[in-house]
Write an enzyme that holds these catalytic residues in place. Sequence first.
Site, short mmCIF file in Angstrom:
data_model
loop_
_atom_site.label_atom_id
_atom_site.label_comp_id
_atom_site.label_asym_id
_atom_site.label_seq_id
_atom_site.Cartn_x
_atom_site.Cartn_y
_atom_site.Cartn_z
N CYS A 170 61.66 -49.40 54.03
CA CYS A 170 62.85 -48.87 53.36
C CYS A 170 63.24 -49.91 52.31
O CYS A 170 63.51 -51.06 52.66
CB CYS A 170 64.00 -48.67 54.34
SG CYS A 170 65.55 -48.15 53.55
N ASN A 171 63.25 -49.52 51.06
CA ASN A 171 63.62 -50.47 50.00
C ASN A 171 65.10 -50.83 50.08
O ASN A 171 65.45 -52.01 50.05
CB ASN A 171 63.31 -49.86 48.62
CG ASN A 171 61.82 -49.84 48.31
OD1 ASN A 171 61.28 -50.79 47.75
ND2 ASN A 171 61.14 -48.76 48.68
N THR A 172 65.96 -49.82 50.19
CA THR A 172 67.41 -50.06 50.15
C THR A 172 67.84 -51.04 51.23
O THR A 172 68.66 -51.93 50.98
CB THR A 172 68.17 -48.73 50.31
OG1 THR A 172 67.78 -47.85 49.24
CG2 THR A 172 69.67 -48.94 50.26
N ALA A 173 67.27 -50.90 52.42
CA ALA A 173 67.67 -51.76 53.54
C ALA A 173 67.34 -53.23 53.28
O ALA A 173 67.85 -54.11 53.97
CB ALA A 173 67.01 -51.28 54.84
N LYS A 193 64.38 -36.05 53.02
CA LYS A 193 64.66 -36.53 54.38
C LYS A 193 64.89 -35.35 55.33
O LYS A 193 64.59 -35.44 56.52
CB LYS A 193 65.89 -37.45 54.39
CG LYS A 193 65.61 -38.86 53.87
CD LYS A 193 66.89 -39.68 53.87
CE LYS A 193 66.69 -41.12 53.38
NZ LYS A 193 65.99 -41.98 54.34
N CYS A 200 61.54 -46.28 46.41
CA CYS A 200 62.10 -45.61 47.58
C CYS A 200 60.91 -45.02 48.34
O CYS A 200 60.06 -44.36 47.74
CB CYS A 200 63.08 -44.52 47.15
SG CYS A 200 63.69 -43.51 48.54
N ASP A 259 73.73 -44.82 57.48
CA ASP A 259 73.34 -44.61 56.09
C ASP A 259 73.54 -45.90 55.28
O ASP A 259 74.62 -46.49 55.25
CB ASP A 259 74.19 -43.48 55.49
CG ASP A 259 73.72 -43.09 54.10
OD1 ASP A 259 73.03 -42.07 53.97
OD2 ASP A 259 74.03 -43.84 53.14
N ARG A 260 72.45 -46.33 54.65
CA ARG A 260 72.48 -47.59 53.91
C ARG A 260 73.28 -47.49 52.61
O ARG A 260 73.91 -48.45 52.18
CB ARG A 260 71.04 -48.06 53.60
CG ARG A 260 70.31 -48.69 54.77
CD ARG A 260 69.99 -47.75 55.92
NE ARG A 260 68.98 -46.75 55.61
CZ ARG A 260 68.66 -45.72 56.39
NH1 ARG A 260 69.31 -45.51 57.53
NH2 ARG A 260 67.72 -44.86 56.04
#
Lengths: 225, 225
Positions: B77-80, B158, B189, B42-43
């Site tokens: 994936c934006n967060t990654a 998800k 996202c 989990d990021r």
Amino acid sequence: MLGGLGPAATVDFMARLIAATPAASDQDHLRLLVDHNPAVPDRHDAIAGRSASVGPALAAMARGLERAGADVLVMVCNTAHAWEDDIRAAVTIPFLSIIDATVDALDDRGPRRIGVMAADGCREAGLYQRALDARGCEPVLWEPSEQAAFMALVYRIKAGARGPEAASAMAALAGALAARGAEALIAACTEIPLVLSPEDAPLPLYASTDLLVARTLAFAGIAPA
Amino acid sequence: MLGGLGPAATVDFMARLIAATPAASDQDHLRLLVDHNPAVPDRHDAIAGRSASVGPALAAMARGLERAGADVLVMVCNTAHAWEDDIRAAVTIPFLSIIDATVDALDDRGPRRIGVMAADGCREAGLYQRALDARGCEPVLWEPSEQAAFMALVYRIKAGARGPEAASAMAALAGALAARGAEALIAACTEIPLVLSPEDAPLPLYASTDLLVARTLAFAGIAPA
């Protein structure tokens, strides 16, 4: 995954595999290494002798996936299973055949006359006919004009047609096999589920895409959601 | 493609890329090598300091894709993208940032107050705030209770929620940024487009998934269909 044959069918398989995986979070899903390679030449042309074998291209993809760490191979294209032996010979990891996954789903005490909705190359290579013969089932195939209509429809779906017109044309082709005595149908081309769901088929429909999904999950020891 | 973060968003990106590619046959599509690896931890936990960096896992995926023959990398994936530097350092091939692709689409003479629909990790890492600041734009963010509602919704998506309830909850969260003065929105996202289309958004919506699709096609020298 040997994919891209065609692109939309590959994405459809992935979406069905993800939906069939019991998962509360990302981390519950299977890891997939996908070689989505639409540049593999037309399989029907090769089987008809109009172009060279695509076995070497598929074997190279399989080797690349094994090298990248894959534990098992699947290929989202029925027709390309004409080169299953080339793929198996290229790697040391197992290959889960979509043909086997599909015919193994047939009930031994169920229908014996099975309509095979297969594209030209898959039909000419006899992939389902042999597998059905071995189970004591009788394949029911289209008349030449229906087969030609199916191929034209498959190429329209590959070019993006997914609307009600494509769906009703596919349902009509399924009905043509029912009219010729089929008691159940095999969706022997991974483009079919893009426009025809089991609910819209005139007979019980064994969808090769879904059955390969089930076999993939079974290999991974996962009970479907 | 670094994928699987999460699975459905990866499939959504592939489907959009395929749909945006002008193609009359399979062979007109781009080859994709996809490492669909949902096992990446989990990021958001990592960025919040609750678990170890996921940079090494992403760097390993990037190296594997380069070794398998990739010419360019994208990550769905934006967060990654908080670990974008680890990825770039691991390979010699270019990496197309979804953050850059998205903010570069903003019109310099257009809206200045931009609502950023970002998950916790993406927000805490300041990925869009920095990129918007650099363009003279002002990021508009959620109140803590709205941010918490968004995260809960993302995890529900998800886990498979895609219905009208998830869609209206997402539209309401978009509306909350409009109410706080945003003149345009960024879907920062890749889970957002699974339930919210630009037509259902209360303001112009810059969808990071679609803008990374466009950048990928541009890199390949393909004009979108």
